[in-house]
Design an enzyme around this catalytic site. Structure first.
Site, PDB file in Angstrom:
ATOM      1  N   THR A  97      34.641  47.216  43.068  1.00 46.53           N
ATOM      2  CA  THR A  97      34.871  45.827  42.643  1.00 46.53           C
ATOM      3  C   THR A  97      34.621  44.948  43.857  1.00 46.53           C
ATOM      4  O   THR A  97      35.374  44.969  44.824  1.00 46.53           O
ATOM      5  CB  THR A  97      36.301  45.634  42.122  1.00 46.53           C
ATOM      6  OG1 THR A  97      36.475  46.434  40.948  1.00 46.53           O
ATOM      7  CG2 THR A  97      36.559  44.176  41.766  1.00 46.53           C
ATOM      8  N   LYS A 172      33.903  41.969  35.505  1.00 45.02           N
ATOM      9  CA  LYS A 172      35.131  42.550  36.049  1.00 45.02           C
ATOM     10  C   LYS A 172      36.103  41.459  36.488  1.00 45.02           C
ATOM     11  O   LYS A 172      37.322  41.593  36.354  1.00 45.02           O
ATOM     12  CB  LYS A 172      34.804  43.465  37.236  1.00 45.02           C
ATOM     13  CG  LYS A 172      36.024  44.115  37.911  1.00 45.02           C
ATOM     14  CD  LYS A 172      36.809  45.008  36.962  1.00 45.02           C
ATOM     15  CE  LYS A 172      38.072  45.588  37.609  1.00 45.02           C
ATOM     16  NZ  LYS A 172      37.792  46.618  38.625  1.00 45.02           N
ATOM     17  N   LYS A 240      42.954  41.460  46.487  1.00 44.03           N
ATOM     18  CA  LYS A 240      41.548  41.431  46.891  1.00 44.03           C
ATOM     19  C   LYS A 240      40.680  40.980  45.723  1.00 44.03           C
ATOM     20  O   LYS A 240      39.816  40.102  45.867  1.00 44.03           O
ATOM     21  CB  LYS A 240      41.123  42.819  47.376  1.00 44.03           C
ATOM     22  CG  LYS A 240      39.694  42.895  47.909  1.00 44.03           C
ATOM     23  CD  LYS A 240      38.691  43.379  46.865  1.00 44.03           C
ATOM     24  CE  LYS A 240      38.897  44.836  46.529  1.00 44.03           C
ATOM     25  NZ  LYS A 240      37.825  45.343  45.631  1.00 44.03           N
TER      26      LYS A 240
END
Length: 292
Positions: A97, A172, A240
């Protein structure tokens, strides 16, 4: 069966690479900590390599699942990186990701070398990786995607090409935005049920049959009630990911007030020492506030 390399053997990559080996693919692994790669080889067979480039040499598809943008750049374009060793027409699949801008950057770098590139972040967590039932959202050219899709299917129950390079990462981001709001709402609902004198487990048993139902509710309510946060996706990693979402929103003009607020709440969980707790630990922040 394909000759593949897998770069990064964390909580996701380790079982994903294992599924590839068990399916009969010829797998070479690389991990920054070599002891983890050696443990994987003992468990699954295959072989390990000392650098990403060594692992990628001779592979038809190179997979990666590492930590962040800098880690992806290191295993692709850094010293001993995979891109320099990959043969023309080889496909690189990034399951990390990361940012959409990095995906576009690497897609361009791959094209210059005659390589295919697919950004393919995953959803489903450690349990999904171990069970081989991940959801994969992909970006890139269709030709490269079609090469990778059947191999990805070894550890995914759903995989879809969403558009050009970066589209997988953008999808995502939507996933993480939705999860952030759901977890906070579930934490507040459970805390409210407790304060109202209700049995939280009984409440969930009823409302999970209706419109409030979600994966988070079904899979996390019991451990949230118990205060057990030693599973799943860590707060540090969620922060993050949410940082990536908020950065992208500043670029495309999307307004994410709830996401920004939940990111702040996760920073408070980190300050409580919960950086490695599961994301469902948002309820711990509410309980701490209630105890003051």
């Amino acid at each position: 069966m394909a000759r593949v390399a897998f770069l990064g053997l964390g909580v996701m990559g380790y079982p994903m690479a294992g599924h590839l080996k068990k399916a009969g693919h010829e797998v070479t692994v690389y991990n920054r900590t070599s002891a983890k790669a050696e443990a994987w080889v003992r468990e699954y067979g295959g072989r390990s390599a000392p650098t990403p480039g060594d692992a990628a040499q001779g592979a038809e598809i190179v997979f990666a699942c590492v930590g962040n943008d800098a880690d992806v750049r290191e295993v692709t374009l850094g010293s001993g990186g995979a891109f320099a060793s990959m043969e023309r027409s080889t496909v690189f699949v990034d399951h990390t990701t990361a940012s959409a801008s990095l995906a576009r950057e690497l897609d361009a770098a791959a094209r210059e070398r005659g390589l295919g590139f697919v950004d393919a972040p995953v959803s489903g967590g450690q349990a999904g990786a171990e069970k081989g039932i991940l959801t994969v959202m992909a970006g890139g050219e269709e030709a490269a995607y079609r090469v990778a899709e059947p191999v990805i299917g070894v550890y995914a129950r759903a995989v879809r090409l969403m558009g050009p390079a970066g589209s997988g990462q953008l999808t995502k981001m939507v996933n993480q935005i939705c999860i952030a709001g759901l977890v906070q709402a579930l934490a507040e609902g459970l805390e409210f049920a407790k304060k109202a004198g209700l049995d939280p487990a009984a409440v969930i048993d009823v409302i999970s049959k209706g419109a409030a139902q979600s994966w988070q509710m079904e899979n996390r309510y019991k451990t949230m009630i118990e205060g057990a946060f030693d599973h799943g996706f860590a707060v540090d990693w969620m922060r993050k990911d949410l940082g990536i979402c908020l950065d992208e929103a500043r670029t495309n003009g999307a307004h994410l007030p709830v996401t920004a607020l939940v990111d702040q709440f996760y920073s408070e969980v980190q300050a409580m020492g919960g950086g490695r707790w599961d994301t469902s630990s948002l309820i711990a922040r509410l309980q701490r506030g209630a105890s003051k």
